[in-house]
Each structure stands twice: as structure tokens, then as C-alpha cells.
Design a protein around this motif. Structure first.
Motif, PDB file in Angstrom:
ATOM      1  N   LEU A  83       0.827  -1.261   0.048  1.00 16.98           N
ATOM      2  CA  LEU A  83      -0.034   0.036   0.037  1.00 16.98           C
ATOM      3  C   LEU A  83       0.824   1.319   0.086  1.00 16.98           C
ATOM      4  O   LEU A  83       0.606   2.124  -0.702  1.00 16.98           O
ATOM      5  CB  LEU A  83      -0.979   0.021   1.093  1.00 16.98           C
ATOM      6  CG  LEU A  83      -2.203  -0.950   1.088  1.00 16.98           C
ATOM      7  CD1 LEU A  83      -2.875  -1.016   2.444  1.00 16.98           C
ATOM      8  CD2 LEU A  83      -3.161  -0.540   0.085  1.00 16.98           C
ATOM      9  N   ASP A  84       2.056   1.294   0.823  1.00 16.12           N
ATOM     10  CA  ASP A  84       2.634   2.430   1.024  1.00 16.12           C
ATOM     11  C   ASP A  84       3.480   2.594  -0.514  1.00 16.12           C
ATOM     12  O   ASP A  84       3.771   3.506  -0.992  1.00 16.12           O
ATOM     13  CB  ASP A  84       3.864   2.254   1.845  1.00 16.12           C
ATOM     14  CG  ASP A  84       3.349   2.132   3.265  1.00 16.12           C
ATOM     15  OD1 ASP A  84       2.132   2.631   3.535  1.00 16.12           O
ATOM     16  OD2 ASP A  84       4.001   1.803   4.268  1.00 16.12           O
ATOM     17  N   ARG A  85       3.892   1.629  -1.117  1.00 13.92           N
ATOM     18  CA  ARG A  85       4.527   1.632  -2.392  1.00 13.92           C
ATOM     19  C   ARG A  85       3.435   2.060  -3.680  1.00 13.92           C
ATOM     20  O   ARG A  85       3.921   2.975  -4.372  1.00 13.92           O
ATOM     21  CB  ARG A  85       4.930   0.174  -2.926  1.00 13.92           C
ATOM     22  CG  ARG A  85       5.776   0.118  -4.121  1.00 13.92           C
ATOM     23  CD  ARG A  85       6.551  -1.101  -4.518  1.00 13.92           C
ATOM     24  NE  ARG A  85       7.321  -1.797  -3.474  1.00 13.92           N
ATOM     25  CZ  ARG A  85       6.965  -2.754  -3.192  1.00 13.92           C
ATOM     26  NH1 ARG A  85       6.468  -3.854  -3.732  1.00 13.92           N
ATOM     27  NH2 ARG A  85       7.687  -3.502  -2.078  1.00 13.92           N
ATOM     28  N   GLU A  86       2.106   1.490  -3.505  1.00 16.23           N
ATOM     29  CA  GLU A  86       1.134   1.962  -4.443  1.00 16.23           C
ATOM     30  C   GLU A  86       0.904   3.438  -4.394  1.00 16.23           C
ATOM     31  O   GLU A  86       0.879   4.290  -5.130  1.00 16.23           O
ATOM     32  CB  GLU A  86      -0.080   1.064  -4.302  1.00 16.23           C
ATOM     33  CG  GLU A  86       0.218  -0.141  -4.742  1.00 16.23           C
ATOM     34  CD  GLU A  86      -1.079  -0.847  -4.627  1.00 16.23           C
ATOM     35  OE1 GLU A  86      -2.137  -0.439  -4.069  1.00 16.23           O
ATOM     36  OE2 GLU A  86      -1.282  -2.256  -4.712  1.00 16.23           O
ATOM     37  N   ALA A  88       2.832   5.753  -3.165  1.00 16.67           N
ATOM     38  CA  ALA A  88       4.226   6.582  -3.569  1.00 16.67           C
ATOM     39  C   ALA A  88       4.284   6.516  -5.041  1.00 16.67           C
ATOM     40  O   ALA A  88       4.371   7.586  -5.695  1.00 16.67           O
ATOM     41  CB  ALA A  88       5.478   5.919  -2.988  1.00 16.67           C
ATOM     42  N   MET A  89       3.709   5.429  -5.717  1.00 19.76           N
ATOM     43  CA  MET A  89       3.562   5.758  -7.129  1.00 19.76           C
ATOM     44  C   MET A  89       2.717   6.303  -7.726  1.00 19.76           C
ATOM     45  O   MET A  89       2.719   7.161  -8.449  1.00 19.76           O
ATOM     46  CB  MET A  89       3.729   4.166  -7.683  1.00 19.76           C
ATOM     47  CG  MET A  89       4.528   3.194  -7.600  1.00 19.76           C
ATOM     48  SD  MET A  89       4.192   1.367  -8.134  1.00 19.76           S
ATOM     49  CE  MET A  89       3.782   1.680  -9.595  1.00 19.76           C
ATOM     50  N   ALA A  90       1.516   6.253  -7.123  1.00 17.94           N
ATOM     51  CA  ALA A  90       0.317   7.154  -7.202  1.00 17.94           C
ATOM     52  C   ALA A  90       0.812   8.702  -7.231  1.00 17.94           C
ATOM     53  O   ALA A  90       0.376   9.598  -8.056  1.00 17.94           O
ATOM     54  CB  ALA A  90      -1.057   6.994  -6.588  1.00 17.94           C
ATOM     55  N   GLY A  91       1.491   9.086  -6.220  1.00 17.72           N
ATOM     56  CA  GLY A  91       2.015  10.269  -5.973  1.00 17.72           C
ATOM     57  C   GLY A  91       2.802  10.806  -7.133  1.00 17.72           C
ATOM     58  O   GLY A  91       2.808  11.822  -7.511  1.00 17.72           O
ATOM     59  N   GLN A  92       3.835   9.793  -7.564  1.00 19.68           N
ATOM     60  CA  GLN A  92       4.559  10.391  -8.803  1.00 19.68           C
ATOM     61  C   GLN A  92       3.847  10.276  -9.791  1.00 19.68           C
ATOM     62  O   GLN A  92       4.132  11.199 -10.764  1.00 19.68           O
ATOM     63  CB  GLN A  92       5.784   8.989  -8.909  1.00 19.68           C
ATOM     64  CG  GLN A  92       6.518   9.006  -7.930  1.00 19.68           C
ATOM     65  CD  GLN A  92       7.759   7.887  -7.817  1.00 19.68           C
ATOM     66  OE1 GLN A  92       7.341   6.705  -8.688  1.00 19.68           O
ATOM     67  NE2 GLN A  92       8.717   7.864  -7.252  1.00 19.68           N
ATOM     68  N   VAL A  93       2.900   9.547 -10.211  1.00 16.81           N
ATOM     69  CA  VAL A  93       2.233   9.605 -11.490  1.00 16.81           C
ATOM     70  C   VAL A  93       1.390  10.892 -11.381  1.00 16.81           C
ATOM     71  O   VAL A  93       1.181  11.681 -12.458  1.00 16.81           O
ATOM     72  CB  VAL A  93       1.167   8.304 -11.618  1.00 16.81           C
ATOM     73  CG1 VAL A  93       0.489   8.436 -12.763  1.00 16.81           C
ATOM     74  CG2 VAL A  93       1.958   7.113 -11.791  1.00 16.81           C
ATOM     75  N   SER A  94       0.794  11.268 -10.181  1.00 22.41           N
ATOM     76  CA  SER A  94      -0.123  12.189 -10.220  1.00 22.41           C
ATOM     77  C   SER A  94       0.992  13.764 -10.417  1.00 22.41           C
ATOM     78  O   SER A  94       0.493  14.754 -10.984  1.00 22.41           O
ATOM     79  CB  SER A  94      -0.846  12.512  -9.060  1.00 22.41           C
ATOM     80  OG  SER A  94       0.131  12.777  -7.792  1.00 22.41           O
ATOM     81  N   ASP A  95       1.974  13.699  -9.815  1.00 25.00           N
ATOM     82  CA  ASP A  95       2.896  14.705 -10.247  1.00 25.00           C
ATOM     83  C   ASP A  95       3.494  14.946 -11.469  1.00 25.00           C
ATOM     84  O   ASP A  95       3.513  16.169 -11.973  1.00 25.00           O
ATOM     85  CB  ASP A  95       4.170  14.698  -9.123  1.00 25.00           C
ATOM     86  CG  ASP A  95       4.096  14.726  -7.570  1.00 25.00           C
ATOM     87  OD1 ASP A  95       2.862  15.251  -7.370  1.00 25.00           O
ATOM     88  OD2 ASP A  95       4.741  14.232  -6.987  1.00 25.00           O
ATOM     89  N   GLU A  96       3.598  13.905 -12.211  1.00 26.42           N
ATOM     90  CA  GLU A  96       4.130  13.894 -13.710  1.00 26.42           C
ATOM     91  C   GLU A  96       2.858  14.485 -14.385  1.00 26.42           C
ATOM     92  O   GLU A  96       2.849  15.357 -15.575  1.00 26.42           O
ATOM     93  CB  GLU A  96       4.231  12.651 -14.100  1.00 26.42           C
ATOM     94  CG  GLU A  96       5.689  12.192 -13.597  1.00 26.42           C
ATOM     95  CD  GLU A  96       5.854  10.702 -14.032  1.00 26.42           C
ATOM     96  OE1 GLU A  96       5.098  10.049 -14.829  1.00 26.42           O
ATOM     97  OE2 GLU A  96       6.996   9.904 -13.280  1.00 26.42           O
ATOM     98  N   HIS A  97       1.657  14.066 -14.024  1.00 29.10           N
ATOM     99  CA  HIS A  97       0.217  14.390 -14.858  1.00 29.10           C
ATOM    100  C   HIS A  97      -0.289  15.887 -14.268  1.00 29.10           C
ATOM    101  O   HIS A  97      -1.447  16.312 -14.781  1.00 29.10           O
ATOM    102  CB  HIS A  97      -0.637  13.505 -15.077  1.00 29.10           C
ATOM    103  CG  HIS A  97      -0.104  12.157 -15.738  1.00 29.10           C
ATOM    104  ND1 HIS A  97      -0.006  12.338 -16.950  1.00 29.10           N
ATOM    105  CD2 HIS A  97       0.293  10.970 -15.327  1.00 29.10           C
ATOM    106  CE1 HIS A  97       0.436  11.139 -17.265  1.00 29.10           C
ATOM    107  NE2 HIS A  97       0.660  10.023 -16.215  1.00 29.10           N
ATOM    108  N   GLY A  98       0.169  16.545 -13.550  1.00 29.11           N
ATOM    109  CA  GLY A  98      -0.273  17.575 -12.905  1.00 29.11           C
ATOM    110  C   GLY A  98      -1.576  17.239 -11.916  1.00 29.11           C
ATOM    111  O   GLY A  98      -2.289  18.389 -11.666  1.00 29.11           O
ATOM    112  N   ALA A  99      -1.870  15.999 -11.643  1.00 29.26           N
ATOM    113  CA  ALA A  99      -3.112  15.976 -10.767  1.00 29.26           C
ATOM    114  C   ALA A  99      -2.647  15.888  -9.342  1.00 29.26           C
ATOM    115  O   ALA A  99      -1.583  16.015  -9.046  1.00 29.26           O
ATOM    116  CB  ALA A  99      -3.658  14.525 -11.179  1.00 29.26           C
ATOM    117  N   GLY A 100      -3.767  15.943  -8.741  1.00 30.65           N
ATOM    118  CA  GLY A 100      -3.744  16.173  -7.111  1.00 30.65           C
ATOM    119  C   GLY A 100      -3.044  14.862  -6.415  1.00 30.65           C
ATOM    120  O   GLY A 100      -3.169  13.773  -7.262  1.00 30.65           O
ATOM    121  N   ALA A 101      -2.452  14.843  -5.386  1.00 31.19           N
ATOM    122  CA  ALA A 101      -1.805  13.769  -4.725  1.00 31.19           C
ATOM    123  C   ALA A 101      -2.874  12.738  -4.361  1.00 31.19           C
ATOM    124  O   ALA A 101      -3.816  13.154  -4.121  1.00 31.19           O
ATOM    125  CB  ALA A 101      -0.951  14.309  -3.466  1.00 31.19           C
ATOM    126  N   GLY A 102      -2.490  11.563  -4.355  1.00 27.78           N
ATOM    127  CA  GLY A 102      -3.404  10.588  -3.964  1.00 27.78           C
ATOM    128  C   GLY A 102      -4.334  10.102  -5.070  1.00 27.78           C
ATOM    129  O   GLY A 102      -5.004   8.935  -5.226  1.00 27.78           O
TER     130      GLY A 102
END
Length: 180
Positions: A83-86, A88-102
Motif C-alpha cells: 500500500l505504501d509503495r502504491e 508513492a507510485m500514485a503520488g509520482q504519477v499524479s505529479d507527472e500529470h499535474g493531478a492532485g496527490a493521492g
């Protein structure tokens, strides 16, 4: 009569016999063997065996319970780590696409991942299947059957083992020919 009341009685009565007590030689020998013998009697041995079996069974139950608890702890730790890894990955993906964290992957991306995993499983199952290799399957079944019919003397299955090894070797040769 009054003398008996003034005497102290400690509860012990000793009888003296004028005739000597004699035991047969068999009884004397049996009693001396019991004292000398280091092995317990069969009744005592069965009691000891039952006690040991009970203690072993209790210890096995205790160990299985402890193993289950440890496995549960491992499962929980792995779930938390995943869950922690997911996250973290979701945070990286959202940062790349400009979407909100989570935010997480879209359902289309998840379905694509699921289909990829299914195809990998299917490929693994087809490689693992022995249906394409009837000679190997037959030798495997003969070996398993031999082991089942000779559970205590598996060395009697040497012919089946040799046939199975030869089938595997032939399959390996055929596989390496396809790679060239």
C-alpha cells in the motif's frame, strides 16, 4: 487393666514369627531382574510412550499456531508495504500529470495491466502443460504409480526413474534444437 491405658500406643504393631519366610527362586529372580533391568515394564513403557506422544502433539499444535501468527504478521507487513509503495507510485504519477496527490491509475490502465497478467499466466500454463509431450507424461505417470505402489521401497522404481530421466533428456534436446 488400668495398665493398658497408661501405656503410650504409637499405632505400630510388630508381629514376630517363629517360622522363617521362604520365597521360591523364581520370585527372587523376577524381583532382582526388575531392580537390575534398565528398561521399564511394557505397561510403564506404553504409559511413557503415550505421555511423549501427547507432549509432541501439544508442541506441534503450539508451533503451528505460532507459525500461523507469524505468517499473519508477514502478510500484514507485506500488505502495508504494498500500500505504501502504491501510494508513492500514485503520488509520482499524479505529479507527472499535474493531478492532485493521492490519485490512482485509471480503470482502463488497470484493465490493461490485468490483461497483461492474464496473458502471462496463460503462457506459463501452456509451457507447463505436458499435453504436448505424451511420452514424458506417460513416463511421469508410470513413475508416480510406482512410487504409490512401493511407498516404503522406492528403490524398486529404478526402471521408471531411468525412463523418466530419458524422456526429460529427450525433451531438452528437442527444445534446444528449436532454439538454434
Amino acid at each position: 487393666m488400668g495398665a493398658s491405658q497408661s501405656r503410650s500406643d504409637n499405632g505400630q504393631v510388630v508381629f514376630r514369627s517363629e517360622t522363617p519366610v521362604q520365597f521360591s527362586p523364581d520370585v527372587v529372580e523376577q524381583l532382582s531382574e526388575r531392580q537390575v533391568s534398565a528398561t521399564p515394564t511394557p505397561e510403564r513403557q506404553s504409559t511413557l510412550d503415550e505421555h511423549v506422544r501427547t507432549r509432541i502433539q501439544n508442541e506441534v499444535k503450539h508451533l503451528r499456531k505460532a507459525e500461523e501468527e507469524i505468517q499473519q504478521e508477514i502478510r500484514l507487513a507485506l500488505e502495508k508495504e504494498n500500500l505504501d509503495r502504491e501510494k508513492a507510485m500514485a503520488g509520482q504519477v499524479s505529479d507527472e500529470h499535474g493531478a492532485g496527490a493521492g490519485s490512482v491509475k485509471s480503470s482502463a490502465a488497470l484493465m490493461g495491466d490485468l490483461e497483461e497478467i492474464r496473458s502471462k499466466i496463460d503462457r506459463f500454463q501452456t509451457r507447463r502443460s505436458l499435453a504436448n509431450y505424451p511420452g514424458l507424461k506417460a513416463s511421469q505417470e508410470a513413475l508416480v504409480s510406482c512410487y504409490k505402489t512401493h511407498p516404503t521401497s522406492s528403490l524398486d522404481c529404478w526402471k521408471e526413474i531411468a525412463n523418466f530421466k530419458n524422456s526429460v533428456a529427450q525433451l531438452e534436446k528437442d527444445y534446444f534444437k528449436t532454439l538454434q
